[in-house]
Every structure is written in structure tokens, then in C-alpha cells.
Design an enzyme around this catalytic site. Structure first.
Site, PDB file in Angstrom:
ATOM      1  N   THR A  82       0.467  -1.484  -0.485  1.00 27.87           N
ATOM      2  CA  THR A  82      -0.113  -0.113   0.018  1.00 27.87           C
ATOM      3  C   THR A  82       0.518   1.053   0.313  1.00 27.87           C
ATOM      4  O   THR A  82       2.284   1.303   0.431  1.00 27.87           O
ATOM      5  CB  THR A  82      -0.928  -0.076   0.767  1.00 27.87           C
ATOM      6  OG1 THR A  82       0.059   0.093   2.217  1.00 27.87           O
ATOM      7  CG2 THR A  82      -2.275  -1.747   1.265  1.00 27.87           C
ATOM      8  N   VAL A 138      14.087  -1.463   0.904  1.00 29.49           N
ATOM      9  CA  VAL A 138      15.081  -1.214   0.178  1.00 29.49           C
ATOM     10  C   VAL A 138      16.189  -1.438  -0.666  1.00 29.49           C
ATOM     11  O   VAL A 138      15.399  -3.264  -1.076  1.00 29.49           O
ATOM     12  CB  VAL A 138      16.393  -1.165   1.960  1.00 29.49           C
ATOM     13  CG1 VAL A 138      17.389  -0.850   1.133  1.00 29.49           C
ATOM     14  CG2 VAL A 138      15.783  -0.777   2.879  1.00 29.49           C
ATOM     15  N   GLY A 193       7.848   9.150 -15.408  1.00 32.27           N
ATOM     16  CA  GLY A 193       7.332   7.671 -14.245  1.00 32.27           C
ATOM     17  C   GLY A 193       8.510   7.548 -13.309  1.00 32.27           C
ATOM     18  O   GLY A 193       8.098   6.901 -12.258  1.00 32.27           O
ATOM     19  N   LYS A 211      14.932   4.256   4.270  1.00 33.27           N
ATOM     20  CA  LYS A 211      15.729   3.457   4.329  1.00 33.27           C
ATOM     21  C   LYS A 211      16.894   3.087   5.091  1.00 33.27           C
ATOM     22  O   LYS A 211      17.681   1.740   5.099  1.00 33.27           O
ATOM     23  CB  LYS A 211      16.659   3.387   2.724  1.00 33.27           C
ATOM     24  CG  LYS A 211      15.171   3.075   1.820  1.00 33.27           C
ATOM     25  CD  LYS A 211      15.037   3.351   0.167  1.00 33.27           C
ATOM     26  CE  LYS A 211      13.959   3.430  -0.066  1.00 33.27           C
ATOM     27  NZ  LYS A 211      14.127   3.720  -1.547  1.00 33.27           N
TER      28      LYS A 211
HETATM   29  N1  LIG Z   1       6.872   0.772  -7.316  1.00 32.49           N
HETATM   30  C1  LIG Z   1       8.036  -0.105  -6.874  1.00 32.49           C
HETATM   31  O1  LIG Z   1       8.634   0.166  -7.938  1.00 32.49           O
HETATM   32  C2  LIG Z   1       7.611   0.139  -5.154  1.00 32.49           C
HETATM   33  C3  LIG Z   1       9.298  -0.537  -5.022  1.00 32.49           C
HETATM   34  C4  LIG Z   1       9.458  -0.765  -3.291  1.00 32.49           C
HETATM   35  C5  LIG Z   1       8.758  -0.450  -2.356  1.00 32.49           C
HETATM   36  N2  LIG Z   1       6.998   0.106  -2.851  1.00 32.49           N
HETATM   37  C6  LIG Z   1       6.099   0.253  -2.352  1.00 32.49           C
HETATM   38  O2  LIG Z   1       5.465  -0.506  -2.242  1.00 32.49           O
HETATM   39  C7  LIG Z   1       3.610  -0.058  -1.833  1.00 32.49           C
HETATM   40  C8  LIG Z   1       2.893  -0.185  -3.931  1.00 32.49           C
HETATM   41  O3  LIG Z   1       3.783  -0.200  -4.265  1.00 32.49           O
HETATM   42  P1  LIG Z   1       2.540  -0.041  -5.345  1.00 32.49           P
HETATM   43  O4  LIG Z   1       4.304   1.013  -6.550  1.00 32.49           O
HETATM   44  O5  LIG Z   1       2.278  -1.158  -6.416  1.00 32.49           O
HETATM   45  O6  LIG Z   1       2.037   0.925  -5.466  1.00 32.49           O
HETATM   46  P2  LIG Z   1       0.261   1.880  -6.606  1.00 32.49           P
HETATM   47  O7  LIG Z   1       0.912   0.824  -7.589  1.00 32.49           O
HETATM   48  O8  LIG Z   1      -0.283   3.354  -6.062  1.00 32.49           O
HETATM   49  O9  LIG Z   1      -1.614   0.382  -5.399  1.00 32.49           O
HETATM   50  C9  LIG Z   1      -1.040   0.733  -4.160  1.00 32.49           C
HETATM   51  C10 LIG Z   1      -2.399  -0.016  -4.101  1.00 32.49           C
HETATM   52  O10 LIG Z   1      -2.360   0.176  -2.389  1.00 32.49           O
HETATM   53  C11 LIG Z   1      -3.814   0.140  -2.473  1.00 32.49           C
HETATM   54  N3  LIG Z   1      -4.100   1.133  -1.137  1.00 32.49           N
HETATM   55  C12 LIG Z   1      -4.362   2.311  -0.759  1.00 32.49           C
HETATM   56  N4  LIG Z   1      -4.494   2.573  -0.020  1.00 32.49           N
HETATM   57  C13 LIG Z   1      -5.070   1.785   0.689  1.00 32.49           C
HETATM   58  C14 LIG Z   1      -5.718   1.504   2.046  1.00 32.49           C
HETATM   59  N5  LIG Z   1      -5.994   1.897   3.021  1.00 32.49           N
HETATM   60  N6  LIG Z   1      -5.914   0.099   2.503  1.00 32.49           N
HETATM   61  C15 LIG Z   1      -5.899  -0.634   1.473  1.00 32.49           C
HETATM   62  N7  LIG Z   1      -5.048  -0.487   0.006  1.00 32.49           N
HETATM   63  C16 LIG Z   1      -4.578   0.548  -0.260  1.00 32.49           C
HETATM   64  C17 LIG Z   1      -4.173   1.117  -3.579  1.00 32.49           C
HETATM   65  O11 LIG Z   1      -6.182   0.885  -3.781  1.00 32.49           O
HETATM   66  P3  LIG Z   1      -6.471   1.998  -4.585  1.00 32.49           P
HETATM   67  O12 LIG Z   1      -6.448   1.702  -5.903  1.00 32.49           O
HETATM   68  O13 LIG Z   1      -8.138   2.051  -4.194  1.00 32.49           O
HETATM   69  O14 LIG Z   1      -6.203   3.217  -3.688  1.00 32.49           O
HETATM   70  C18 LIG Z   1      -3.657   0.352  -4.410  1.00 32.49           C
HETATM   71  O15 LIG Z   1      -4.153  -0.933  -4.682  1.00 32.49           O
HETATM   72  C19 LIG Z   1       3.992   1.623  -1.505  1.00 32.49           C
HETATM   73  O16 LIG Z   1       4.556   1.431  -0.323  1.00 32.49           O
HETATM   74  C20 LIG Z   1       6.211   1.775  -2.284  1.00 32.49           C
HETATM   75  O17 LIG Z   1       6.592   2.372  -1.456  1.00 32.49           O
HETATM   76  C21 LIG Z   1       7.060  -0.229  -3.660  1.00 32.49           C
END
Ligand SMILES: NC(=O)c1ccc[n+]([C@@H]2O[C@H](COP(=O)([O-])OP(=O)(O)OC[C@H]3O[C@@H](n4cnc5c(N)ncnc54)[C@H](OP(=O)(O)O)[C@@H]3O)[C@@H](O)[C@H]2O)c1
Length: 328
Positions: A82, A138, A193, A211
Site C-alpha cells: 500500500t 530497501v 514515471g 531506508k
Molecule cells: N513500485 C515500486 O517500484 C516500489 C518499489 C519498492 C517499494 N514500493 C512500495 O510498495 C508499496 C506499493 O507500491 P505500488 O507502486 O504498488 O503502489 P500503487 O500502484 O499506488 O498501489 C497501491 C495499492 O494500494 C491500495 N491502497 C491504497 N490505500 C489503501 C488502504 N488504505 N488500504 C488498502 N489498500 C490501499 C491502492 O488501492 P486503490 O486503487 O483503491 O487506491 C492500490 O491498490 C508502496 O509502499 C511503495 O512505496 C514500491
């Protein structure tokens, strides 16, 4: 069958679910998928043919608090993916805390919960006899924690340094190689992006500081918080400063470090031939070990490669469970 739930079905959640249904790891099945509006429960377990692209529009979608997945005892392993608030740890903190309290193993990519409540959560996991794994928090897919905990565990970590934020590294690289000013390099990163619309957590060094806190707590037994890190971001780095560094065979990088108990993040001069001097959106993490000396890991710190770390954590948990059941 091990029942897996994923809370957060966005970029990472969908990628992870895709790989899990293809890889079919040790009897693991995805039985619940949740977003901010509710969840979808499928007790038989999704496979690649029926994995939904969108859960909210699904006929079986239940508009409700995803915590219900835990309250109803629908999963054995929870993955939280999330958006993370690094100041209060939510929403992941509540999901993780409740999962651990319910005896459910947890894998997460959410930094916030670990920055805010590392000791509380790891102690809770220990006391409940469950696993809490966070390799993806991280360095994206770079196996930082598993490498340190397994392959380096007989040696001693003296210090850790890293380029831990791909967005700022991309910006600094474009400033170095193309002579772009910071604002133009940032615009370019946003168009590709690589940067959020509000990039302040990256530019001000907060993401890197989070981190550093997780690394210090997880690998050096510390009990640190965000406020314990001396943080300076890259907003004051000018094209002239980068040019001056270049003329000396160096560049400026945003370096996070843990040295002698001090935690910091700041723009630093780095030699162009130094192992930490990676470019573009790459991350690099360098351990200084008492016996081994310097060891540097380089890789993609975000994007789909992050799924590799999530899968590694999940596979590790499943292997531990299998071993404890005598199935080794
Ligand atoms: N993307 C990367 O490359 C990457 C790398 C390392 C770590 N991360 C971490 O991984 C996490 C997810 O990243 P992501 O890129 O997949 O994010 P994302 O595409 O923005 O997806 C987030 C998801 O979480 C849901 N969400 C939001 N608020 C919520 C709540 N209160 N309860 C339940 N679900 C909720 C959203 O649902 P809705 O659509 O309904 O809002 C969406 O399905 C983040 O913390 C990010 O910092 C990401």
C-alpha cells in the site's frame, strides 16, 4: 494449501499476483486481493486464467475494510503493498500489526510501518512465532537483508553506505552527463514515471533516510527513527557544483550512510570510478565488513524487479514452514 492475501492491488500487487499464479510456489494460493475500497475473496485460489485485472468491478467484490480478511481468518500469509506514510506508518502499519497478532506471516514492501515501528513489529512477530519479511523495502529487488543475514552473518558489518533513491540518482546523473539544471532533470524524471508528482520525499532525502533507518535497525540491531537521521536532500545541488566535481573526476551523489552510530543522508562527492558511483535510476549498497572488506551490490531499486524481493521473502517463509513440518 497456504492461503495468501495481498492488500494493495496496484502496480506491485498485480505484478506479484501474476508471478505467484505462474510460479505456483509450494502449494501457495492467492485467496484474497484488497485495495482501499474493499476486497475480493476466492477460497479456491486464483490462477493465471481468472486473476482479475480490476477487483473493484468484480461481481464478488466486497466493499468493506480489508482488515476483515484477517478478522475472518481468510489467509495464512499477508503481503502488504500500500502507499506508505513514513510519519505514521499507515495504512500498512495497522494491517501488519493485526496480521502478526492473528498469527499470520507478513511480507511487505511498505517502508512506513518499519520506519515508525520496527522494534514493535519485529518483537510482535517473534512473540507470535510468525515471520515478518521486508526485503523489498530497501533497494527494490537487490537482496540486501537476505545476503547480509545469511552470507555475511559470520563477519561483522562496520558501516553501510548507499545510493538508495533511484529518482534523485536519475536526476543527478542527467545533471552530470547532460548538464541539465535540477528542475529540468526533475521534469524529465516525472515524464518518464521515475518521479512522483510530489517528489519532495525523494528530493529532500526523506525516502533515503527511511531506508537508512530500516538498514540500521534490521542489520545493526539499532532502534532508530527518522528523526535520528541527519538529512540533507539535493534541492540545493547546482549544475555548477556538478561541473566543478566533474572536472576533478568526481560527481555528486545522494549518499545515505551508517557509520560509527551516525545515520546521515547528504549529497556527497563520489569518484567516478568508485563502486558506489552508479548512474540513472540504479541503486547501490556498500557494506564495509571487518573481514571481507568492501562489498557493493548494484541493481534496480524499484519497478518490477522489486517483485523478485517479494518472491524471495515468500519462498523463504514457505521453506521455513515446510522445514518445521518436517518436509525438508
Ligand atoms: N513500485 C515500486 O517500484 C516500489 C518499489 C519498492 C517499494 N514500493 C512500495 O510498495 C508499496 C506499493 O507500491 P505500488 O507502486 O504498488 O503502489 P500503487 O500502484 O499506488 O498501489 C497501491 C495499492 O494500494 C491500495 N491502497 C491504497 N490505500 C489503501 C488502504 N488504505 N488500504 C488498502 N489498500 C490501499 C491502492 O488501492 P486503490 O486503487 O483503491 O487506491 C492500490 O491498490 C508502496 O509502499 C511503495 O512505496 C514500491
Amino acid at each position: 494449501m497456504i492461503r495468501c492475501g495481498i492488500i494493495g492491488y496496484g502496480f506491485l500487487g498485480k505484478k506479484l499476483a501474476g508471478y505467484l499464479t505462474r510460479y505456483k510456489m509450494r502449494g501457495l494460493a492467492i485467496t484474497a486481493l484488497a485495495n482501499s475500497r474493499g476486497y475480493l475473496y476466492y477460497p479456491k485460489g486464483f490462477d493465471s486464467d481468472n486473476l482479475p485485472a480490476d477487483i473493484t468491478g468484480h461481481t464478488s467484490f466486497r466493499a468493506s475494510n480489508p482488515l476483515e480478511i484477517l478478522e475472518r481468518g481468510l489467509v495464512d500469509l499477508l503481503v502488504t503493498l500500500t502507499p506508505t506514510n513514513v510519519y505514521n506508518g499507515e495504512p500498512g502499519l495497522t494491517y501488519i500489526r493485526e496480521a502478526l497478532k492473528s498469527g499470520v506471516d507478513v511480507v511487505t514492501a511498505d517502508k512506513g510501518p518499519l520506519v515508525v515501528a520496527f522494534r514493535e513489529l519485529t518483537s510482535l512477530a517473534d512473540s507470535m512465532g510468525v515471520f515478518l519479511c521486508y526485503e523489498a523495502t530497501v533497494g527494490g529487488g537487490i537482496p540486501v537483508f537476505s545476503l547480509a543475514r545469511h552470507s555475511l552473518r559470520g563477519d561483522r558489518i562496520l558501516s553501510i553506505k548507499g545510493i538508495l533513491n533511484g529518482t534523485t540518482n536519475y536526476i543527478l546523473s542527467r545533471m552530470h552527463f547532460e548538464g541539465l539544471p535540477l528542475d529540468l532533470a526533475l521534469q524529465e524524471a516525472q515524464m518518464m514515471g521515475l518521479a512522483e508528482r510530489d517528489p519532495s520525499l525523494d528530493l529532500e532525502g526523506i525516502d533515503s533516510a527511511c531506508k537508512i533507518v530500516i538498514l540500521a535497525n534490521a542489520l545493526l540491531g539499532a532502534d532508530r527513527r527518522l528523526e535520528d537521521v541527519k538529512v540533507k536532500g539535493i534541492t540545493q545541488v547546482t549544475s555548477d557544483a556538478i561541473l566543478a566535481a566533474k572536472e576533478l573526476g568526481m560527481t555528486i551523489k545522494l549518499v545515505g550512510s551508517i557509520e560509527g552510530g551516525r545515520l546521515s543522508v547528504a549529497p556527497r562527492l563520489v569518484r567516478l570510478n568508485h563502486p558506489l558511483c552508479v548512474h540513472g535510476s540504479l541503486n547501490a549498497i556498500q557494506f564495509k565488513m571487518e573481514i571481507l572488506g568492501d562489498l557493493t551490490l548494484i541493481g534496480r531499486g524499484a519497478g518490477e524487479s522489486t517483485v523478485s524481493a517479494l518472491l524471495s521473502d515468500i519462498e523463504w517463509i514457505l521453506a521455513q514452514k515446510e522445514a518445521s513440518r518436517g518436509g525438508r
